[in-house]
Design a protein around this motif. Structure first.
Motif, PDB file in Angstrom:
ATOM      1  N   ASN A  48       0.811  -1.210   0.000  1.00 14.18           N
ATOM      2  CA  ASN A  48       0.000   0.000   0.000  1.00 14.18           C
ATOM      3  C   ASN A  48       0.851   1.270   0.000  1.00 14.18           C
ATOM      4  OD1 ASN A  48      -2.468  -1.405   0.115  1.00 14.18           O
ATOM      5  ND2 ASN A  48      -2.212  -1.709   2.308  1.00 14.18           N
ATOM      6  N   GLU A  49       1.960   1.227  -0.767  1.00 16.01           N
ATOM      7  CA  GLU A  49       2.830   2.391  -0.849  1.00 16.01           C
ATOM      8  C   GLU A  49       2.234   3.458  -1.768  1.00 16.01           C
ATOM      9  OE1 GLU A  49       5.345   2.926   0.852  1.00 16.01           O
ATOM     10  OE2 GLU A  49       6.152   1.016   1.565  1.00 16.01           O
ATOM     11  N   ILE A  50       1.380   3.026  -2.681  1.00 19.04           N
ATOM     12  CA  ILE A  50       0.772   3.965  -3.624  1.00 19.04           C
ATOM     13  C   ILE A  50      -0.730   3.895  -3.451  1.00 19.04           C
ATOM     14  CG2 ILE A  50       0.602   4.649  -6.044  1.00 19.04           C
ATOM     15  CD1 ILE A  50       3.012   2.864  -6.572  1.00 19.04           C
ATOM     16  N   ILE A  51      -1.328   5.052  -3.299  1.00 18.36           N
ATOM     17  CA  ILE A  51      -2.783   5.087  -3.193  1.00 18.36           C
ATOM     18  C   ILE A  51      -3.327   5.715  -4.475  1.00 18.36           C
ATOM     19  CG2 ILE A  51      -4.757   5.961  -1.891  1.00 18.36           C
ATOM     20  CD1 ILE A  51      -2.927   6.097   0.541  1.00 18.36           C
ATOM     21  N   MET A  52      -3.870   4.890  -5.335  1.00 17.72           N
ATOM     22  CA  MET A  52      -4.380   5.363  -6.616  1.00 17.72           C
ATOM     23  C   MET A  52      -5.734   4.720  -6.886  1.00 17.72           C
ATOM     24  SD  MET A  52      -0.954   5.336  -9.006  1.00 17.72           S
ATOM     25  CE  MET A  52      -0.620   3.621  -8.716  1.00 17.72           C
ATOM     26  N   GLU A  53      -6.506   5.366  -7.711  1.00 13.72           N
ATOM     27  CA  GLU A  53      -7.811   4.826  -8.047  1.00 13.72           C
ATOM     28  C   GLU A  53      -7.643   3.583  -8.916  1.00 13.72           C
ATOM     29  OE1 GLU A  53     -10.183   7.763  -9.897  1.00 13.72           O
ATOM     30  OE2 GLU A  53     -10.339   9.021  -8.113  1.00 13.72           O
ATOM     31  N   LEU A  57     -12.017  -3.239 -14.253  1.00 12.40           N
ATOM     32  CA  LEU A  57     -11.227  -3.852 -15.315  1.00 12.40           C
ATOM     33  C   LEU A  57      -9.774  -4.044 -14.888  1.00 12.40           C
ATOM     34  CD1 LEU A  57     -12.386  -2.299 -18.714  1.00 12.40           C
ATOM     35  CD2 LEU A  57     -12.466  -4.688 -18.013  1.00 12.40           C
ATOM     36  N   TYR A  58      -9.232  -3.041 -14.206  1.00 10.11           N
ATOM     37  CA  TYR A  58      -7.844  -3.193 -13.760  1.00 10.11           C
ATOM     38  C   TYR A  58      -7.727  -4.329 -12.750  1.00 10.11           C
ATOM     39  CZ  TYR A  58      -3.425  -2.719 -11.495  1.00 10.11           C
ATOM     40  OH  TYR A  58      -2.188  -3.018 -10.981  1.00 10.11           O
ATOM     41  N   LEU A  59      -8.657  -4.389 -11.824  1.00 16.23           N
ATOM     42  CA  LEU A  59      -8.617  -5.456 -10.827  1.00 16.23           C
ATOM     43  C   LEU A  59      -8.743  -6.820 -11.488  1.00 16.23           C
ATOM     44  CD1 LEU A  59     -10.809  -3.862  -8.006  1.00 16.23           C
ATOM     45  CD2 LEU A  59      -8.316  -4.148  -8.033  1.00 16.23           C
ATOM     46  N   ILE A  80      -6.864  -0.879 -21.150  1.00 16.47           N
ATOM     47  CA  ILE A  80      -6.979   0.141 -20.098  1.00 16.47           C
ATOM     48  C   ILE A  80      -5.621   0.782 -19.812  1.00 16.47           C
ATOM     49  CG2 ILE A  80      -8.955  -1.003 -19.038  1.00 16.47           C
ATOM     50  CD1 ILE A  80      -6.974  -2.069 -16.892  1.00 16.47           C
ATOM     51  N   LYS A  81      -4.751   0.845 -20.816  1.00 18.74           N
ATOM     52  CA  LYS A  81      -3.378   1.299 -20.595  1.00 18.74           C
ATOM     53  C   LYS A  81      -3.277   2.752 -20.153  1.00 18.74           C
ATOM     54  CE  LYS A  81      -2.635   2.151 -25.533  1.00 18.74           C
ATOM     55  NZ  LYS A  81      -1.810   1.778 -26.706  1.00 18.74           N
ATOM     56  N   ASN A  82      -4.366   3.503 -20.209  1.00 16.12           N
ATOM     57  CA  ASN A  82      -4.335   4.886 -19.718  1.00 16.12           C
ATOM     58  C   ASN A  82      -4.594   4.976 -18.221  1.00 16.12           C
ATOM     59  OD1 ASN A  82      -3.735   6.068 -22.226  1.00 16.12           O
ATOM     60  ND2 ASN A  82      -5.896   6.073 -22.816  1.00 16.12           N
ATOM     61  N   ASN A  83      -4.997   3.877 -17.605  1.00 16.75           N
ATOM     62  CA  ASN A  83      -5.168   3.811 -16.162  1.00 16.75           C
ATOM     63  C   ASN A  83      -3.786   3.883 -15.502  1.00 16.75           C
ATOM     64  OD1 ASN A  83      -5.053   1.974 -13.676  1.00 16.75           O
ATOM     65  ND2 ASN A  83      -7.246   2.376 -13.836  1.00 16.75           N
ATOM     66  N   ILE A  84      -3.640   4.670 -14.450  1.00 21.27           N
ATOM     67  CA  ILE A  84      -2.330   4.853 -13.811  1.00 21.27           C
ATOM     68  C   ILE A  84      -1.755   3.530 -13.318  1.00 21.27           C
ATOM     69  CG2 ILE A  84      -1.114   5.894 -11.865  1.00 21.27           C
ATOM     70  CD1 ILE A  84      -1.724   7.856 -14.079  1.00 21.27           C
ATOM     71  N   LEU A 116       4.764   8.619 -16.721  1.00 23.53           N
ATOM     72  CA  LEU A 116       4.210   8.644 -15.364  1.00 23.53           C
ATOM     73  C   LEU A 116       4.815   9.782 -14.547  1.00 23.53           C
ATOM     74  CD1 LEU A 116       4.168   4.803 -14.700  1.00 23.53           C
ATOM     75  CD2 LEU A 116       2.168   6.301 -14.621  1.00 23.53           C
ATOM     76  N   ILE A 117       6.091  10.041 -14.748  1.00 25.26           N
ATOM     77  CA  ILE A 117       6.729  11.158 -14.046  1.00 25.26           C
ATOM     78  C   ILE A 117       6.103  12.477 -14.470  1.00 25.26           C
ATOM     79  CG2 ILE A 117       8.892  12.455 -13.822  1.00 25.26           C
ATOM     80  CD1 ILE A 117      10.336   9.703 -14.030  1.00 25.26           C
ATOM     81  N   GLU A 118       5.823  12.608 -15.757  1.00 27.30           N
ATOM     82  CA  GLU A 118       5.168  13.827 -16.251  1.00 27.30           C
ATOM     83  C   GLU A 118       3.771  13.978 -15.664  1.00 27.30           C
ATOM     84  OE1 GLU A 118       5.242  13.679 -20.484  1.00 27.30           O
ATOM     85  OE2 GLU A 118       7.422  13.967 -20.623  1.00 27.30           O
ATOM     86  N   LEU A 119       3.171  12.847 -15.284  1.00 27.94           N
ATOM     87  CA  LEU A 119       1.848  12.870 -14.653  1.00 27.94           C
ATOM     88  C   LEU A 119       1.952  13.019 -13.128  1.00 27.94           C
ATOM     89  CD1 LEU A 119       0.141  10.005 -16.715  1.00 27.94           C
ATOM     90  CD2 LEU A 119      -0.295  12.462 -16.907  1.00 27.94           C
ATOM     91  N   ASN A 120       3.154  13.379 -12.664  1.00 24.29           N
ATOM     92  CA  ASN A 120       3.412  13.619 -11.235  1.00 24.29           C
ATOM     93  C   ASN A 120       3.269  12.372 -10.376  1.00 24.29           C
ATOM     94  OD1 ASN A 120       3.895  16.436 -11.590  1.00 24.29           O
ATOM     95  ND2 ASN A 120       1.688  16.776 -11.708  1.00 24.29           N
ATOM     96  N   GLN A 121       3.543  11.210 -10.961  1.00 26.16           N
ATOM     97  CA  GLN A 121       3.566   9.965 -10.200  1.00 26.16           C
ATOM     98  C   GLN A 121       4.992   9.755  -9.686  1.00 26.16           C
ATOM     99  OE1 GLN A 121       0.844   8.164  -9.420  1.00 26.16           O
ATOM    100  NE2 GLN A 121      -0.347   9.729 -10.488  1.00 26.16           N
ATOM    101  N   VAL A 122       5.251  10.252  -8.472  1.00 27.72           N
ATOM    102  CA  VAL A 122       6.628  10.302  -7.982  1.00 27.72           C
ATOM    103  C   VAL A 122       7.245   8.927  -7.781  1.00 27.72           C
ATOM    104  CG1 VAL A 122       6.347  12.557  -6.900  1.00 27.72           C
ATOM    105  CG2 VAL A 122       5.800  10.490  -5.589  1.00 27.72           C
ATOM    106  N   ASN A 123       6.416   7.893  -7.596  1.00 30.24           N
ATOM    107  CA  ASN A 123       6.968   6.551  -7.432  1.00 30.24           C
ATOM    108  C   ASN A 123       7.690   6.066  -8.686  1.00 30.24           C
ATOM    109  OD1 ASN A 123       5.767   5.754  -4.692  1.00 30.24           O
ATOM    110  ND2 ASN A 123       4.005   6.518  -5.817  1.00 30.24           N
ATOM    111  N   ALA A 124       7.335   6.634  -9.828  1.00 33.06           N
ATOM    112  CA  ALA A 124       8.010   6.264 -11.070  1.00 33.06           C
ATOM    113  C   ALA A 124       9.460   6.741 -11.070  1.00 33.06           C
ATOM    114  CB  ALA A 124       7.262   6.847 -12.272  1.00 33.06           C
TER     115      ALA A 124
END
Length: 235
Positions: A48-53, A57-59, A80-84, A116-124
């Motif tokens: 649970n290091e990342i909390i994202m929606e 379909l992803y599940l 669904i490749k546009n899902n984070i 992902l970095i451009e989308l501000n996903q710092v874990n990337a």
């Protein structure tokens, strides 16, 4: 024996034992890729290091791939490749490859992490830094790991400490990132700090004896787990 050499000798022995165990484990399982993928999926499920929606379909896709139903799982993943979450999973799958279903493609993995970095996903930042580390591109690895460290990733700080100890020999930076990762709560960094502190407090002969004792204890109680750079990523 100086502090750095003492710690390096201990870590080298620990790494060698770990490597032997890894080889034995992989030979026994015959599922190298499946094992690495399971580590990734376990991190998504448990850490649970990342909390994202997420969505249904992803599940579904996640569960299919976890069950090694790769054909159907990858089909949904590309839909669904546009899902984070899907982007993180797809980048990782390109990084390791899925034999018979998805070719390993480091370049595509890098592109997705950069997106992902451009989308501000710092874990990337951490994932990309570790990818470059495994590719032995230390300059790029340090660049991304430093950014990851600055936003509080203790594992990034710890690997900077290791890089400055083993690749870019720089005592000041090595000490800096050991302290940073320790203060951020990284368990291995805390252990390394305590070892160095104990070695510094002894005379030369005592240091040597203590190093041997610590090595012996580590060998004796080394945990039977798989642990490598990929395991610590925040994905």
């Amino acid at each position: 024996m100086n502090v750095r050499n003492g710690v390096k000798i201990q870590r080298r022995m620990e790494d060698q034992l770990f490597f032997v165990y890894c080889v034995m484990h992989l030979i026994k399982s015959h599922l190298h890729q499946g094992y690495l993928l399971q580590l990734f999926l376990n991190q998504v499920n448990q850490r649970n290091e990342i909390i994202m929606e997420t969505d249904d379909l992803y599940l579904k896709c996640h569960n299919l791939i976890e069950d090694r139903e790769y054909e159907e799982g990858l089909s949904i993943l590309f839909e669904i490749k546009n899902n984070i979450n899907a982007k993180f999973l797809l980048a990782y799958l390109y990084e390791i490859g899925v034999d018979g279903f998805l070719d390993k493609d480091t370049y595509k993995s890098i592109l997705i992490y950069e997106e992902l970095i451009e989308l501000n996903q710092v874990n990337a930042l951490y994932n990309l830094g570790m990818l470059y580390l495994r590719e032995s591109d230390f300059n790029k690895s340090v660049f991304y790991l430093k950014m990851s460290s600055e936003v509080g990733n203790s594992s990034a700080s710890y690997w900077l400490y290791r890089i400055y100890e083993e690749n870019f020999i720089n005592e000041a930076e090595r000490q800096k990132y050991l302290m940073v990762s320790k203060n951020q709560g990284h368990l291995q960094a805390k252990k390394s700090y305590l070892i160095e502190k104990r070695i510094k407090s002894k005379s030369y002969i005592q240091k040597l004896k203590l190093s041997i004792q610590i090595l012996y204890l580590k060998i004796k109680v080394i945990p039977i787990i798989i642990k490598d750079p990929k395991d610590e990523r925040l994905v």
